[in-house]
Design an enzyme around this catalytic site. Structure first.
Site, PDB file in Angstrom:
ATOM      1  N   GLY A 162     135.302  27.995 -14.451  1.00 56.61           N
ATOM      2  CA  GLY A 162     134.484  28.283 -13.279  1.00 56.61           C
ATOM      3  C   GLY A 162     132.985  28.315 -13.537  1.00 56.61           C
ATOM      4  O   GLY A 162     132.236  28.918 -12.770  1.00 56.61           O
ATOM      5  N   SER A 163     132.536  27.629 -14.591  1.00 54.63           N
ATOM      6  CA  SER A 163     131.085  27.643 -14.829  1.00 54.63           C
ATOM      7  C   SER A 163     130.342  26.906 -13.710  1.00 54.63           C
ATOM      8  O   SER A 163     129.219  27.280 -13.349  1.00 54.63           O
ATOM      9  CB  SER A 163     130.737  27.047 -16.201  1.00 54.63           C
ATOM     10  OG  SER A 163     131.034  25.681 -16.236  1.00 54.63           O
ATOM     11  N   ASN A 164     130.985  25.886 -13.125  1.00 55.82           N
ATOM     12  CA  ASN A 164     130.335  25.213 -11.993  1.00 55.82           C
ATOM     13  C   ASN A 164     130.330  26.106 -10.755  1.00 55.82           C
ATOM     14  O   ASN A 164     129.354  26.108 -10.000  1.00 55.82           O
ATOM     15  CB  ASN A 164     131.027  23.877 -11.697  1.00 55.82           C
ATOM     16  CG  ASN A 164     130.558  22.791 -12.642  1.00 55.82           C
ATOM     17  OD1 ASN A 164     129.459  22.274 -12.507  1.00 55.82           O
ATOM     18  ND2 ASN A 164     131.376  22.480 -13.642  1.00 55.82           N
ATOM     19  N   MET A 199     142.524  21.010 -11.783  1.00 54.65           N
ATOM     20  CA  MET A 199     143.211  20.068 -12.670  1.00 54.65           C
ATOM     21  C   MET A 199     144.470  19.436 -12.065  1.00 54.65           C
ATOM     22  O   MET A 199     145.238  18.805 -12.770  1.00 54.65           O
ATOM     23  CB  MET A 199     143.563  20.752 -14.006  1.00 54.65           C
ATOM     24  CG  MET A 199     142.366  21.324 -14.739  1.00 54.65           C
ATOM     25  SD  MET A 199     141.003  20.159 -14.888  1.00 54.65           S
ATOM     26  CE  MET A 199     141.567  19.217 -16.289  1.00 54.65           C
ATOM     27  N   LEU A 249     146.329  16.948  -9.036  1.00 55.88           N
ATOM     28  CA  LEU A 249     146.051  15.862  -8.106  1.00 55.88           C
ATOM     29  C   LEU A 249     146.442  16.302  -6.691  1.00 55.88           C
ATOM     30  O   LEU A 249     147.562  16.780  -6.471  1.00 55.88           O
ATOM     31  CB  LEU A 249     146.867  14.632  -8.522  1.00 55.88           C
ATOM     32  CG  LEU A 249     146.626  13.351  -7.732  1.00 55.88           C
ATOM     33  CD1 LEU A 249     145.179  12.874  -7.900  1.00 55.88           C
ATOM     34  CD2 LEU A 249     147.598  12.271  -8.185  1.00 55.88           C
ATOM     35  N   HIS A 306     133.030  14.923 -12.276  1.00 54.76           N
ATOM     36  CA  HIS A 306     133.829  14.400 -13.388  1.00 54.76           C
ATOM     37  C   HIS A 306     132.902  14.084 -14.561  1.00 54.76           C
ATOM     38  O   HIS A 306     131.855  13.461 -14.373  1.00 54.76           O
ATOM     39  CB  HIS A 306     134.565  13.138 -12.927  1.00 54.76           C
ATOM     40  CG  HIS A 306     135.470  12.580 -13.968  1.00 54.76           C
ATOM     41  ND1 HIS A 306     136.703  13.130 -14.251  1.00 54.76           N
ATOM     42  CD2 HIS A 306     135.313  11.549 -14.826  1.00 54.76           C
ATOM     43  CE1 HIS A 306     137.273  12.440 -15.227  1.00 54.76           C
ATOM     44  NE2 HIS A 306     136.446  11.469 -15.598  1.00 54.76           N
ATOM     45  N   ASN A 332     134.123  16.096  -5.839  1.00 55.62           N
ATOM     46  CA  ASN A 332     134.552  16.462  -7.192  1.00 55.62           C
ATOM     47  C   ASN A 332     133.451  16.091  -8.174  1.00 55.62           C
ATOM     48  O   ASN A 332     132.608  15.241  -7.885  1.00 55.62           O
ATOM     49  CB  ASN A 332     135.843  15.701  -7.545  1.00 55.62           C
ATOM     50  CG  ASN A 332     136.399  16.105  -8.899  1.00 55.62           C
ATOM     51  OD1 ASN A 332     136.363  17.285  -9.264  1.00 55.62           O
ATOM     52  ND2 ASN A 332     136.902  15.148  -9.664  1.00 55.62           N
TER      53      ASN A 332
HETATM   54  C1  GRF Z   1     133.807  20.234 -15.608  1.00 54.28           C
HETATM   55  O1  GRF Z   1     133.364  19.764 -16.823  1.00 54.28           O
HETATM   56  C2  GRF Z   1     134.070  19.116 -14.659  1.00 54.28           C
HETATM   57  O2  GRF Z   1     133.379  17.952 -14.967  1.00 54.28           O
HETATM   58  C3  GRF Z   1     135.544  18.867 -14.785  1.00 54.28           C
HETATM   59  O3  GRF Z   1     136.104  20.111 -15.086  1.00 54.28           O
HETATM   60  C4  GRF Z   1     135.143  20.924 -15.735  1.00 54.28           C
HETATM   61  C5  GRF Z   1     135.161  22.264 -15.078  1.00 54.28           C
HETATM   62  O4  GRF Z   1     134.387  23.204 -15.780  1.00 54.28           O
HETATM   63  N1  GRF Z   1     136.071  18.294 -13.571  1.00 54.28           N
HETATM   64  P1  GRF Z   1     134.167  24.662 -15.192  1.00 54.28           P
HETATM   65  O5  GRF Z   1     135.561  25.246 -14.926  1.00 54.28           O
HETATM   66  O6  GRF Z   1     133.341  24.550 -13.954  1.00 54.28           O
HETATM   67  O7  GRF Z   1     133.491  25.415 -16.297  1.00 54.28           O
END
Ligand code: GRF
Length: 180
Positions: A13-15, A80, A82, A100, A98
């Site tokens: 969840g860093s994003n 993760m 689909l 990637h 999304n």
């Molecule tokens: C990210 O690197 C993104 O590109 C991929 O999954 C990862 C998720 O990272 N789809 P986080 O859980 O947001 O840290």
């Protein structure tokens, strides 16, 4: 400009954290993984979170929540699984985004960073794209390129790519929302 988004995640969840820190209004977070660290980030930010490990059940409930919370954009941030064709096509087009860690269409699917390293690619990057029913195949919104250094390994490169993700995913989400 405070439009609601919802976030689907499976892991760290860093994003999600970067999105919250940017002041974007997150209505709810959903995970297929009850142990996802991202759920703690949601909790700390007082964002409601829900977990279903069965993806078809998750999809059914997310559709209800989207209506309930009047969500304008569904954001995948390390989700993760689909999503089914039925789920994706039930929602309006360009409703799901999304991120990637590769320059799509190169290195789709899992282990994209490892694939780039094993391929001895000179460049890799991050792609933000709309989600369709395929794997990492929806139309591309933005890409950011970086050069792979000689001393890069999986961890270093992942770290460099995540810095880019945290910087550009919230900005891109904001600009999509501003057009809605
Ligand atoms: C990210 O690197 C993104 O590109 C991929 O999954 C990862 C998720 O990272 N789809 P986080 O859980 O947001 O840290």
């Amino acid at each position: 400009m405070h439009q609601n988004i919802a976030v689907l995640l499976s892991g760290n969840g860093s994003n999600l954290k970067a999105i919250i820190d940017k002041g974007i209004k997150v209505s709810f977070v959903v995970s297929n993984n009850s142990k996802a660290l991202g759920l703690k980030i949601a909790k700390n930010a007082n964002i409601p979170s829900y977990t279903w490990d069965n993806v078809s059940e998750l999809e059914k409930e997310v559709l209800k929540l989207i209506n309930e919370y009047n969500v304008k954009l569904l954001v995948l941030a390390g989700f993760m699984k689909l999503l089914s064709r039925n789920f994706v096509t039930t929602l309006p087009s360009k409703f799901i985004v999304n991120i990637h860690p590769s320059l799509l269409p190169k290195y789709k699917g899992m282990n994209a960073i490892k694939q780039a390293l094993e391929d001895c690619a000179e460049y890799t990057g991050v792609t933000i794209h709309y989600v369709d029913e395929g794997i990492d195949s929806g139309s591309i919104i933005k890409q950011y390129t970086i050069k792979i250094n000689k001393n890069d390994n999986l961890e270093l490169l992942k770290e460099r790519l995540q810095l880019i993700e945290h910087r550009f995913y919230p900005d891109t989400i904001n600009s999509i929302l501003s057009m809605k």
